[in-house]
Design a protein around this motif. Structure first.
Motif, short mmCIF file in Angstrom:
data_model
loop_
_atom_site.label_atom_id
_atom_site.label_comp_id
_atom_site.label_asym_id
_atom_site.label_seq_id
_atom_site.Cartn_x
_atom_site.Cartn_y
_atom_site.Cartn_z
N SER A 82 0.80 -1.21 0.00
CA SER A 82 0.00 0.00 0.00
C SER A 82 0.83 1.26 0.00
O SER A 82 0.42 2.29 -0.50
CB SER A 82 -0.95 0.00 1.20
N TYR B 150 -1.12 3.31 4.97
CA TYR B 150 -2.31 3.34 4.12
C TYR B 150 -2.64 4.73 3.60
O TYR B 150 -3.68 4.91 2.94
CB TYR B 150 -3.53 2.84 4.91
N ILE C 237 -3.46 5.09 -0.38
CA ILE C 237 -4.28 4.18 -1.17
C ILE C 237 -5.53 4.88 -1.69
O ILE C 237 -5.97 5.90 -1.16
CB ILE C 237 -4.68 2.91 -0.37
N ASN D 284 -10.70 -1.62 -1.86
CA ASN D 284 -9.63 -1.28 -0.94
C ASN D 284 -10.14 -1.05 0.48
O ASN D 284 -9.46 -1.37 1.45
CB ASN D 284 -8.88 -0.04 -1.43
N TYR E 220 -8.76 -3.05 3.61
CA TYR E 220 -8.22 -2.27 4.74
C TYR E 220 -8.88 -2.67 6.05
O TYR E 220 -8.20 -2.93 7.05
CB TYR E 220 -8.42 -0.78 4.46
N PRO F 206 -4.56 -3.54 0.15
CA PRO F 206 -5.05 -2.36 -0.59
C PRO F 206 -3.98 -1.80 -1.52
O PRO F 206 -2.79 -1.84 -1.22
CB PRO F 206 -5.39 -1.37 0.52
N LYS F 207 -4.43 -1.28 -2.66
CA LYS F 207 -3.50 -0.74 -3.67
C LYS F 207 -3.44 0.78 -3.57
O LYS F 207 -4.45 1.43 -3.29
CB LYS F 207 -3.97 -1.13 -5.08
#
Length: 360
Positions: free
Chosen positions: A3, A72, A75, A81, A85, A346-347
């Motif tokens: 992330s 995070y 993201i 996501n 998360y 998550p990306k």
């Protein structure tokens, strides 16, 4: 892809061990408790520092905001996501917390003086922090802080987006707001018993610390943080040691919050012998096991009170630390990895990911 390239900040992980240890010791002092005679032998300022171990909990909250923003903060908050998360956050806290309830379950079952149904439901759903003062069951007293953490996890996507790519003016403004926010809540009548709301200020401070970390490190040589954390340590020590001189209208946590920010920012930046000690492999490992220390020590104490007094005095803390290390290796980390593997990671948002790829 992860992330965010948050980097490993080992001194902050090591710090967790000493914060958890401070909380544990505080629960063993007071009238009739095992370490009270030893504490009474200390000079008054040191007694005060030991007794204020519950002030370690807001440090955990500031650290939580810092680490979440580092991990995070970049993201893209789409439904996929968000699900990943939240599952990841639940994986972080719930398995060992459930273990803590299982450890104390025999005492819950035998408790004669509580309407157990709603209390058990409240504990299972991590809602007890919203009702402090309205019940007396102390099955796992420190777990009220997990109610706060779950609320912070919910609020994080809404709070972190406005902090993205902000400069010093915005960052300092957020830190000032975090410093005064709790006092402002009290002024408008929000009860101190609603802990998740009251401690949101600590979490916000953690987000401000993360942004300050970015501003100090992006495109610059690594900044030494030892002067920052020394100000945090020495300032906090004075406040805790001489708490009786604080104005009545000013809470200790309000005074400590900016000092906690300097402590964490300095240790994150590194430099100096304290950061080096906290970054050693044994201390970092103990820091990784510190969540178990924090959330298991009261359930274990329910069983330990039947031990001989010498065993409680000399073995209890060591037993909690050792058991937490075992739990971390054989249960906590495997459970965390398993749950996360089912949800995925998550990306980052596209612009951030592209910048990361360009730098690779």
């Amino acid at each position: 892809m992860s992330s965010r390239p948050s980097g490993h900040l080992p001194a902050l992980t090591g710090l967790r061990f000493f914060l958890a240890l401070w909380v544990i010791v505080t629960h063993l002092i007071g009238k009739g408790h095992i370490y009270e005679p030893l504490v009474l032998m200390l000079p008054a300022p040191l007694q005060s520092i030991v007794r204020y171990g519950y002030e370690a909990v807001p440090v955990f909250f500031v650290l939580s905001g810092f680490v979440l923003a580092r991990t995070y903060g970049s993201i893209e908050w789409n439904p996929v996501n968000l699900r990943k998360y939240f599952v990841g956050r639940l994986a972080r806290v719930y398995p060992v917390y459930l273990l803590s309830l299982l450890i104390v379950a025999p005492f819950i079952i035998k408790a004669p003086d509580q309407p157990k149904g709603w209390l058990v439901a409240m504990h299972l759903t991590l809602m007890q922090g919203w009702w402090i003062g309205h019940y007396t069951a102390g099955w796992n007293t420190p777990a009220w802080s997990l109610s706060c953490e779950m609320f912070f996890y919910l609020m994080f996507p809404l709070m972190v987006v406005p902090m993205r790519n902000r400069g010093w003016r915005w960052t300092i403004g957020a830190a000032v707001l975090a410093t005064v926010l709790t006092q402002g809540m009290w002024l408008i009548g929000i009860s101190d018993q609603i802990k998740p709301i009251i401690h949101l200020s600590d979490f916000l401070m953690g987000l401000a610390v993360s942004r300050a970390f970015d501003l100090l490190t992006e495109g610059r040589p690594i900044v030494q943080g030892k002067w920052l954390y020394w100000i945090g340590i020495l300032g906090s020590t004075v406040v805790l040691a001489y708490a009786q001189f604080l104005p009545k209208a000013l809470s200790m946590n309000t005074v400590l919050r900016p000092l906690n920010a300097l402590l964490l920012l300095g240790l994150g930046l590194g430099g100096g012998w304290i950061a080096r000690v906290l970054s050693t492999r044994p201390i970092v490992f103990l820091g990784k096991a510190s969540y178990g220390m924090y959330i298991l020590h009261i359930p274990i104490l329910w069983w330990a009170v039947s031990w001989p007094q010498f065993a409680i005095r000399y073995l209890y803390v060591a037993f909690v630390v050792a058991l937490s290390c075992v739990v971390y290796v054989v249960f906590e980390e495997p459970a965390n990895r398993f749950i996360r593997s089912k949800a995925g990671t998550p990306k980052p948002a596209e612009p951030v990911r592209s910048a990361m790829e360009a730098a690779a």
